[in-house]
Design a protein around this motif. Structure first.
Motif, PDB file in Angstrom:
ATOM      1  N   VAL A 146      45.499  30.223  39.528  1.00 27.53           N
ATOM      2  CA  VAL A 146      44.070  29.967  39.738  1.00 27.53           C
ATOM      3  C   VAL A 146      43.455  31.032  40.632  1.00 27.53           C
ATOM      4  O   VAL A 146      42.390  31.593  40.330  1.00 27.53           O
ATOM      5  N   ALA A 147      44.108  31.340  41.753  1.00 22.43           N
ATOM      6  CA  ALA A 147      43.576  32.339  42.682  1.00 22.43           C
ATOM      7  C   ALA A 147      43.483  33.715  42.024  1.00 22.43           C
ATOM      8  O   ALA A 147      42.520  34.456  42.244  1.00 22.43           O
ATOM      9  N   ASP A 148      44.474  34.052  41.208  1.00 21.26           N
ATOM     10  CA  ASP A 148      44.466  35.354  40.541  1.00 21.26           C
ATOM     11  C   ASP A 148      43.282  35.483  39.589  1.00 21.26           C
ATOM     12  O   ASP A 148      42.615  36.528  39.558  1.00 21.26           O
ATOM     13  N   VAL A 149      43.008  34.434  38.797  1.00 29.14           N
ATOM     14  CA  VAL A 149      41.867  34.478  37.884  1.00 29.14           C
ATOM     15  C   VAL A 149      40.565  34.643  38.658  1.00 29.14           C
ATOM     16  O   VAL A 149      39.701  35.449  38.285  1.00 29.14           O
ATOM     17  N   ILE A 150      40.406  33.905  39.737  1.00 25.81           N
ATOM     18  CA  ILE A 150      39.163  33.983  40.512  1.00 25.81           C
ATOM     19  C   ILE A 150      38.985  35.381  41.101  1.00 25.81           C
ATOM     20  O   ILE A 150      37.916  36.000  40.968  1.00 25.81           O
ATOM     21  N   GLU A 151      40.031  35.909  41.735  1.00 25.09           N
ATOM     22  CA  GLU A 151      39.917  37.212  42.380  1.00 25.09           C
ATOM     23  C   GLU A 151      39.709  38.327  41.353  1.00 25.09           C
ATOM     24  O   GLU A 151      38.869  39.220  41.542  1.00 25.09           O
ATOM     25  N   THR A 152      40.475  38.293  40.272  1.00 20.25           N
ATOM     26  CA  THR A 152      40.354  39.333  39.252  1.00 20.25           C
ATOM     27  C   THR A 152      38.993  39.282  38.578  1.00 20.25           C
ATOM     28  O   THR A 152      38.343  40.317  38.372  1.00 20.25           O
ATOM     29  N   SER A 153      38.536  38.090  38.249  1.00 16.31           N
ATOM     30  CA  SER A 153      37.249  37.949  37.563  1.00 16.31           C
ATOM     31  C   SER A 153      36.092  38.379  38.459  1.00 16.31           C
ATOM     32  O   SER A 153      35.127  38.986  37.981  1.00 16.31           O
ATOM     33  N   ARG A 154      36.167  38.074  39.737  1.00 17.53           N
ATOM     34  CA  ARG A 154      35.128  38.526  40.667  1.00 17.53           C
ATOM     35  C   ARG A 154      35.015  40.055  40.643  1.00 17.53           C
ATOM     36  O   ARG A 154      33.910  40.620  40.613  1.00 17.53           O
ATOM     37  N   ALA A 155      36.168  40.724  40.637  1.00 14.29           N
ATOM     38  CA  ALA A 155      36.154  42.190  40.628  1.00 14.29           C
ATOM     39  C   ALA A 155      35.590  42.725  39.312  1.00 14.29           C
ATOM     40  O   ALA A 155      34.802  43.683  39.312  1.00 14.29           O
ATOM     41  N   VAL A 156      35.980  42.113  38.199  1.00 11.47           N
ATOM     42  CA  VAL A 156      35.483  42.545  36.895  1.00 11.47           C
ATOM     43  C   VAL A 156      33.971  42.352  36.810  1.00 11.47           C
ATOM     44  O   VAL A 156      33.230  43.239  36.350  1.00 11.47           O
ATOM     45  N   LEU A 157      33.503  41.211  37.260  1.00  8.64           N
ATOM     46  CA  LEU A 157      32.071  40.919  37.209  1.00  8.64           C
ATOM     47  C   LEU A 157      31.276  41.835  38.129  1.00  8.64           C
ATOM     48  O   LEU A 157      30.164  42.263  37.788  1.00  8.64           O
ATOM     49  N   ALA A 158      31.833  42.141  39.284  1.00  7.80           N
ATOM     50  CA  ALA A 158      31.140  43.044  40.206  1.00  7.80           C
ATOM     51  C   ALA A 158      30.985  44.430  39.599  1.00  7.80           C
ATOM     52  O   ALA A 158      29.963  45.105  39.797  1.00  7.80           O
ATOM     53  N   ILE A 185      46.418  28.355  32.093  1.00  6.50           N
ATOM     54  CA  ILE A 185      46.982  27.937  33.379  1.00  6.50           C
ATOM     55  C   ILE A 185      47.607  26.557  33.266  1.00  6.50           C
ATOM     56  O   ILE A 185      48.732  26.318  33.727  1.00  6.50           O
ATOM     57  N   ALA A 186      46.888  25.639  32.639  1.00  9.12           N
ATOM     58  CA  ALA A 186      47.380  24.261  32.551  1.00  9.12           C
ATOM     59  C   ALA A 186      48.663  24.170  31.745  1.00  9.12           C
ATOM     60  O   ALA A 186      49.630  23.535  32.167  1.00  9.12           O
ATOM     61  N   TYR A 187      48.708  24.820  30.572  1.00  6.32           N
ATOM     62  CA  TYR A 187      49.926  24.637  29.781  1.00  6.32           C
ATOM     63  C   TYR A 187      51.096  25.436  30.338  1.00  6.32           C
ATOM     64  O   TYR A 187      52.253  25.013  30.213  1.00  6.32           O
TER      65      TYR A 187
END
Length: 381
Positions: free
Chosen positions: A254-266, A195-197
């Motif tokens: 940032v929002a995409d990583v958070i939302e996608t990761s939440r779904a994967v973890l769930a 994300i940063a680079y």
């Protein structure tokens, strides 16, 4: 509140050398602080990402990049209920093994070291924090926790195939379980790096005049963000318009990583950090749609920035400096500073000597490498 699969300092696998833990700081806080105070971390100030240090004082350096990665990583870790202190420690340390002159320097060092066991910046970062930082009375390195070392070694995923010598050397005495995925915290650091680079390479490329806002208009995500700013703030001056658009791009990632990761973890339903490591795929991810969009953006940056004629010309110039310095130090070891003499005296063969020279050159800043080349070869060497 941490989720069950977050890493906790009280259940850390500990340090290679036993120490009394701090009363006031957790083990992961202590790791972070040791990284910040390391000599190698300070040197990141004069190591660049794409541009060489003398090309301008507004472009990102490895230090500013690492700070930006750590900021993103803490945000994502906090949103996902992970240990933000471990995530931050891995993020701050992830570039400690980079050579001078960015990826050009790393590519050349990998070629020069191919006969001597290879070179990889993640492996070199492990070597920096376990061997080359020499400040403590009881041990070499920073004596970081197992979890932080694991994250530095494999935040980009399991390490398969022949190991670079720096990683193989350490793994022989301290098993970091290189064939599994790292903790979720380390995975957050890896995506935060992307994300940063992605964000700052767009900013730096625009600042350098390698492309314009008009060139970005047709790119996914970016064009829509500029259009949104133009609707909300018609007539905004160019500098503010650029900032408003690119900060929106940043926020989308940032929002995409958070939302996608939440779904994967769930879906994965891990209960412990060990469950995260045992999974076949990383749990911290971009969505498929955004990943496809980011590939288009990276392809654009590769063609217009990383392979721009001016960038390639400087890359060739600085590559020549390392090409000159490496064999010279191999032949004339007395040119290395006094602190390296004991290591040189213990070198059993050319391979061990080459690895010492590699450590020395990899630790150089852009500025120091150029100064040393000018001193030893002259301005036209």
């Amino acid at each position: 509140m941490l989720v069950p699969y977050a890493c906790r300092p009280e259940t850390s696998r500990g340090r290679r050398y036993r120490e009394e833990e701090s009363v006031f700081r957790s083990a992961f806080q202590r790791d972070r602080d040791r990284i910040i105070h390391a000599s190698a971390f300070r040197r990141l100030m004069h190591k660049t990402q794409v541009f060489v240090v003398h090309e301008g004082d507004s472009f990102r350096t490895r230090l500013t990049h690492s700070i930006e990665v750590a900021q993103v990583a803490r945000t994502i870790a906090g949103a996902l209920g992970l240990n933000a202190e471990l995530t931050e420690a891995v993020a701050l340390a992830h570039d400690l093994g980079h050579t001078p002159f960015g990826h050009a320097g790393e590519d050349l060092m990998a070629r020069l070291m191919a006969p001597f066991g290879g070179f990889d910046h993640n492996a070199q970062a492990v070597r920096v924090v376990t061997k080359l930082e020499r400040h403590y009375a009881a041990f070499d390195g920073l004596n970081l926790t197992w979890e932080t070392l694991e994250g530095i070694a494999k935040h980009n995923g399991p390490v398969a195939g022949p190991l670079p010598w720096a990683l193989a050397d350490y793994s022989a005495v301290h098993d970091l379980e290189l064939t599994t995925h790292a903790s979720a915290e380390a995975q957050v650091a890896a995506l935060s790096d992307d994300i940063a680079y992605n964000n700052h390479d767009l900013q730096d490329g625009l600042r350098a005049g390698l492309f314009t806002e008009a060139d970005l208009a047709g790119l996914p995500v970016i064009g829509a963000c500029y259009a949104e700013v133009d609707v909300l703030y018609p007539g905004l001056d160019a500098r503010r318009r650029r900032h408003e658009a690119l900060r929106r791009v940043f926020g989308i990632m940032v929002a995409d990583v958070i939302e996608t990761s939440r779904a994967v973890l769930a879906q994965a339903r891990p209960q412990t950090p060990a469950d995260i490591r045992a999974l076949a795929r990383p749990v911290i991810r971009f969505s498929q749609a955004l990943r496809a969009d980011l590939k288009v953006i990276r392809d654009f940056l590769f063609a217009r920035m990383y392979r721009a004629p001016g960038v390639m010309a400087v890359r060739a110039e600085v590559t020549r400096m390392i090409e000159n310095l490496f064999p010279l130090y191999l032949r004339e070891t007395g040119l290395l500073p006094d602190r390296w003499r004991a290591d040189i005296a213990e070198a059993a063969d050319e391979t061990e000597l080459a690895r010492i020279v590699c450590d020395y050159i990899a630790g150089m800043t852009d500025r120091f490498a150029m100064q040393e080349h000018a001193r030893l070869f002259g301005r036209e060497g």
